[in-house]
Design a protein around this motif. Structure first.
Motif, mmCIF file in Angstrom:
data_model
loop_
_atom_site.group_PDB
_atom_site.id
_atom_site.type_symbol
_atom_site.label_atom_id
_atom_site.label_comp_id
_atom_site.label_asym_id
_atom_site.label_seq_id
_atom_site.Cartn_x
_atom_site.Cartn_y
_atom_site.Cartn_z
ATOM 1 N N ALA A 444 0.930 -1.106 0.011
ATOM 2 C CA ALA A 444 -0.020 0.028 0.012
ATOM 3 C C ALA A 444 0.918 1.286 0.148
ATOM 4 O O ALA A 444 1.111 1.631 -1.143
ATOM 5 C CB ALA A 444 -1.131 0.247 1.100
ATOM 6 N N VAL A 445 0.921 1.844 1.100
ATOM 7 C CA VAL A 445 1.632 3.249 1.160
ATOM 8 C C VAL A 445 2.949 3.185 2.045
ATOM 9 O O VAL A 445 2.836 2.480 2.988
ATOM 10 C CB VAL A 445 0.709 4.164 1.721
ATOM 11 C CG1 VAL A 445 1.309 5.322 2.056
ATOM 12 C CG2 VAL A 445 -0.652 4.371 1.222
ATOM 13 N N THR A 446 4.000 4.029 1.370
ATOM 14 C CA THR A 446 5.171 3.937 2.104
ATOM 15 C C THR A 446 5.252 5.491 2.654
ATOM 16 O O THR A 446 5.241 6.493 1.700
ATOM 17 C CB THR A 446 6.444 3.573 1.399
ATOM 18 O OG1 THR A 446 6.474 2.218 0.862
ATOM 19 C CG2 THR A 446 7.666 3.886 1.859
ATOM 20 N N ASN A 447 5.221 5.634 3.866
ATOM 21 C CA ASN A 447 5.442 6.989 4.410
ATOM 22 C C ASN A 447 6.597 7.133 5.200
ATOM 23 O O ASN A 447 6.340 6.741 6.523
ATOM 24 C CB ASN A 447 4.094 7.436 5.160
ATOM 25 C CG ASN A 447 4.124 8.708 5.968
ATOM 26 O OD1 ASN A 447 5.022 9.434 5.751
ATOM 27 N ND2 ASN A 447 3.278 9.043 6.637
ATOM 28 N N ASN A 448 7.675 7.454 4.605
ATOM 29 C CA ASN A 448 8.986 7.441 5.257
ATOM 30 C C ASN A 448 8.969 8.387 6.415
ATOM 31 O O ASN A 448 10.073 8.531 7.223
ATOM 32 C CB ASN A 448 10.302 7.748 4.246
ATOM 33 C CG ASN A 448 10.393 6.413 3.506
ATOM 34 O OD1 ASN A 448 10.256 5.216 4.021
ATOM 35 N ND2 ASN A 448 10.752 6.462 2.200
ATOM 36 N N SER A 449 8.223 9.563 6.329
ATOM 37 C CA SER A 449 8.030 10.586 7.382
ATOM 38 C C SER A 449 7.620 10.023 8.844
ATOM 39 O O SER A 449 8.170 10.489 9.821
ATOM 40 C CB SER A 449 7.353 11.813 7.033
ATOM 41 O OG SER A 449 5.906 11.309 7.399
ATOM 42 N N GLN A 450 6.917 8.894 8.617
ATOM 43 C CA GLN A 450 6.403 8.164 9.684
ATOM 44 C C GLN A 450 5.308 9.097 10.610
ATOM 45 O O GLN A 450 5.081 8.724 11.850
ATOM 46 C CB GLN A 450 7.196 7.602 10.714
ATOM 47 C CG GLN A 450 8.268 6.485 9.974
ATOM 48 C CD GLN A 450 9.044 5.513 10.843
ATOM 49 O OE1 GLN A 450 8.557 5.158 11.978
ATOM 50 N NE2 GLN A 450 10.196 5.057 10.253
#
Length: 550
Positions: A444-450
C-alpha cells in the motif's frame, strides 16, 4: 185619649230603639268584615315582600360570589405569575457552561417559597419540563437545540380554588467559531464498531521530542498504554446485536465511549477481549448496558489518576474524561454525541489540473514521480489503480481521485517537497459511482516521514472502504458515511473513522495523539452557547393534558 197617645209614643220609642239596635248590629258586622279584609291584605303584602326579598337575594348573591371569585382569581393569577417569574429567573441563573442545571427540571411540581410571592397566603408550585415544539410549529426555530426548550407551569391554590398558567421558554445563544479535531479516537464508528480478531490498540504521540534526535516514533517511552480509545455514537442502532462487539483477543489499551440511550445492550464482549481503562456510556463511567462473557474484562485503570497521568514528559487528558467533539462547543448535556463533521473535499476555489510527472522504467515496473502541485491547485489523478510492481511517488499537495485501488506489490510513496521537507499529502476521493472507491492492501503506502498526519484519505461517499495487508501504514482515513473493513497483520499508525468499523484482523493500531492536538488536523465550525431562556407564550391550560400540548 191620653192613654192612646201614650201607647203611640211608647210604640214609636220601641221601634226607634229597635232600629238603633239593628244599626249597631249592622255596623258590627261591617266592622268585622273590614277587620278580616285588612288581615288578608297584610298577609299578602308580607308574602309579596318576602318574594321580592328572595328575588333580590337570588340576584345579588351570585353577583357577590362572582365578585369574590373574581377577586380570588385575580389574587391567584398574580401569585401564579410571581411563581413563573421565580422559576424562569431560577433557571436562567442556573445556566452554566451552556447548560441549564436547575433542580426544578422534572415531571413534578416544586413549591415556590412564600417570600417569592410576597407572602400573600397563596400556595404556588411550579413544574418545569424539557420539551421542544414540533418542527412544524410556528414558534420552532431550526437553529435551536431541542434540549433547550422548556414548558413551565405554575399552579396557584387559594380559598379552595385553583389556577394554572404556563409559559414556553425558547433558548438564546451566543455564537462564534471554533475548531475541533477530526481524529480523537484510534477507531470511531458512527453506527458500530466490531473487533473480532487479535488486534491491539494503544496510543503514542508523534509530536513528542525526546531531546536528542528526530521526532519520536512509536516505542519505548513513547507508548501510552491508556491512550488507545475507541468509540461509537451507535446511531442508528443496528437492527440486531450490539453496536459495539469485542471478541477474540481484542485488547483496548484505553477507554470505550458510547453515546446511545435507546439500546438495551451497548457492548457485547466475549473471548479474551479486554478494555484496560473505562467504559463510558452516555457520559457516565460504568459497566451499564454491557454483556461480558467468557474471559472478557474491563480493568478501569487510570480511573482515579490524580493529577493527570503523563508519559514522555507530556501531560495527557485523564482517561476518565468523557471526550467530546460537539460542533456547538461544550454541549448542552452529557449525551451530546461526538458529532462527525463531513469529510473534507477539494478546497473551495482550487484549480483542478492534470498531473505532471516523470516516468522511469516501463510497464509493471514503472516508477511515476509527480511534480509538486502549485499552491491553490488540486491534481486530478482520476481512477488510480497501479498494477504489477508500479510505484507512484507523491510530494506534498492535494490530489483528487475518483477511486483508489492499491494491491499486491504496488506502492504509493510519499517524498519530500521542493524544500526538502515532508508535508501533507491529501487524497480527496470524489463521486460515489465506484462500489469500492478505496482499497488499500499489500504494501500500500510508504510514508517515510512516519507522521500519520502526512498521509490523509478523505471520502464523503457511502460505498465500502477496505484496509488490509501486512505492511505498516502511517496515515489517517476519514470516511464518516462508509462501511470500513480492516484485516491483515500490518500495524496501523494513525486513526480510522467510518460509519461502521469491522476489524477482523490482527493488526496493532497505534493512535497518534498529536492528531487531536495539532490545529492543522482540526475541523472549523460555528460555536454556540446557551446564554438565557426567554418567555414567548403565556397560556392558561384547561386540563393536565393541555399543560404539555402544543
Amino acid at each position: 185619649m191620653v192613654q192612646v197617645m201614650t201607647s203611640i209614643i211608647t210604640s214609636f220609642r220601641r221601634k226607634r230603639a229597635c232600629k238603633l239596635i239593628s244599626c249597631k248590629m249592622v255596623r258590627g258586622r261591617l266592622a268585622d268584615r273590614s277587620s278580616g279584609f285588612s288581615l288578608v291584605a297584610v298577609t299578602a303584602l308580607g308574602v309579596v315582600t318576602m318574594m321580592w326579598l328572595f328575588a333580590i337575594s337570588a340576584s345579588v348573591l351570585p353577583m357577590y360570589q362572582r365578585a369574590a371569585g373574581g377577586k380570588y382569581m385575580t389574587i391567584m393569577r398574580s401569585a401564579a405569575e410571581a411563581g413563573l417569574d421565580y422559576a424562569v429567573a431560577q433557571m436562567n441563573s442556573s445556566i452554566s457552561a451552556g447548560a441549564v442545571t436547575s433542580t426544578l427540571i422534572g415531571g413534578s411540581y416544586n413549591v415556590v417559597p412564600a417570600v417569592a410571592l410576597g407572602n400573600n397566603g397563596v400556595n404556588v408550585s411550579v413544574k418545569v419540563v424539557r420539551q421542544a415544539p414540533p418542527t412544524s410549529s410556528a414558534i420552532y426555530t431550526s437553529t435551536s437545540n431541542a434540549n433547550d426548550w422548556y414548558i413551565v407551569t405554575a399552579k396557584a391554590e387559594y380559598a379552595g380554588l385553583q389556577k394554572k398558567i404556563r409559559v414556553i421558554l425558547t433558548p438564546n445563544y451566543n455564537t462564534g467559531s471554533g475548531a475541533n479535531p477530526y481524529f480523537k479516537y484510534a477507531l470511531f464508528g458512527q453506527k458500530s464498531v466490531s473487533m473480532t480478531g487479535n488486534s491491539t490498540i494503544d496510543g503514542y504521540n508523534r509530536s513528542v521530542f525526546l531531546g536528542s534526535g528526530p521526532w519520536a516514533n512509536y516505542g519505548g517511552a513513547n507508548v501510552d498504554n491508556l491512550g488507545g480509545d475507541i468509540g461509537s455514537n451507535a446511531t442508528p442502532l443496528p437492527s440486531s446485536g450490539s453496536p459495539v462487539v469485542l471478541n477474540g483477543n481484542a485488547t483496548i489499551n484505553g477507554s470505550l465511549r458510547i453515546i446511545q440511550t435507546g439500546a438495551s445492550t451497548l457492548l457485547s464482549a466475549g473471548g479474551n477481549a479486554s478494555i484496560k481503562n473505562q467504559i463510558i456510556t452516555n457520559g457516565v463511567a460504568g459497566n451499564g448496558n454491557v454483556i461480558f462473557s467468557s474471559n472478557a474484562s474491563v480493568s478501569n485503570q487510570g480511573a482515579s489518576t490524580t493529577p493527570p497521568r503523563t508519559y514522555s514528559g507530556l501531560p495527557t487528558d485523564p482517561a476518565i474524561i468523557n471526550k467530546n467533539n460537539n460542533p456547538f462547543g461544550s454541549g448542552n448535556s452529557p449525551l451530546d454525541p461526538y458529532t462527525l463533521q463531513p469529510a473534507l473535499g477539494v478546497p473551495q476555489g482550487a484549480t483542478v489540473v492534470n498531473p505532471a510527472m516523470t516516468q522511469t522504467g516501463n510497464g509493471g515496473n514503472a516508477v511515476f514521480t509527480l511534480a509538486q502541485p502549485a499552491a491553490g491547485t488540486v491534481v486530478n489523478m482520476g481512477a488510480l489503480a497501479p498494477s504489477g510492481n508500479q510505484i507512484y511517488r507523491f510530494p506534498p499537495g492535494d490530489y483528487q481521485l475518483s477511486s483508489l485501488t492499491v494491491a499486491g506489490n504496488v506502492r504509493l510513496q510519499l517524498i519530500p517537497g521542493s524544500n526538502g521537507q515532508y508535508g501533507q499529502v491529501r487524497f480527496f476521493i470524489v463521486g460515489n459511482s465506484s462500489t469500492s472507491p478505496v482499497q488499500l492492501s499489500g504494501n500500500a503506502v510508504t510514508n517515510n516521514s512516519q507522521i500519520p498526519g502526512n498521509f490523509q484519505v478523505w471520502y464523503g461517499g457511502s460505498q465500502n472502504v477496505s484496509l488490509s495487508g501486512n505492511a505498516n501504514f502511517h496515515g489517517v482515513l476519514y470516511a464518516p458515511q462508509a462501511n470500513v473493513t480492516m484485516s491483515g497483520n500490518g500495524q496501523i499508525f494513525g486513526a480510522v473513522v467510518g460509519y461502521t468499523i469491522n476489524n477482523s484482523g490482527n493488526a496493532a493500531i497505534h493512535f497518534d495523539e498529536a492528531l487531536a492536538t495539532q490545529t492543522n488536523q482540526w475541523a472549523s465550525f460555528s460555536t454556540r452557547s446557551l446564554t438565557s431562556l426567554q418567555t414567548i407564550t403565556w397560556q392558561e391550560p384547561r386540563s393536565n393534558t393541555e399543560e404539555l400540548s402544543w
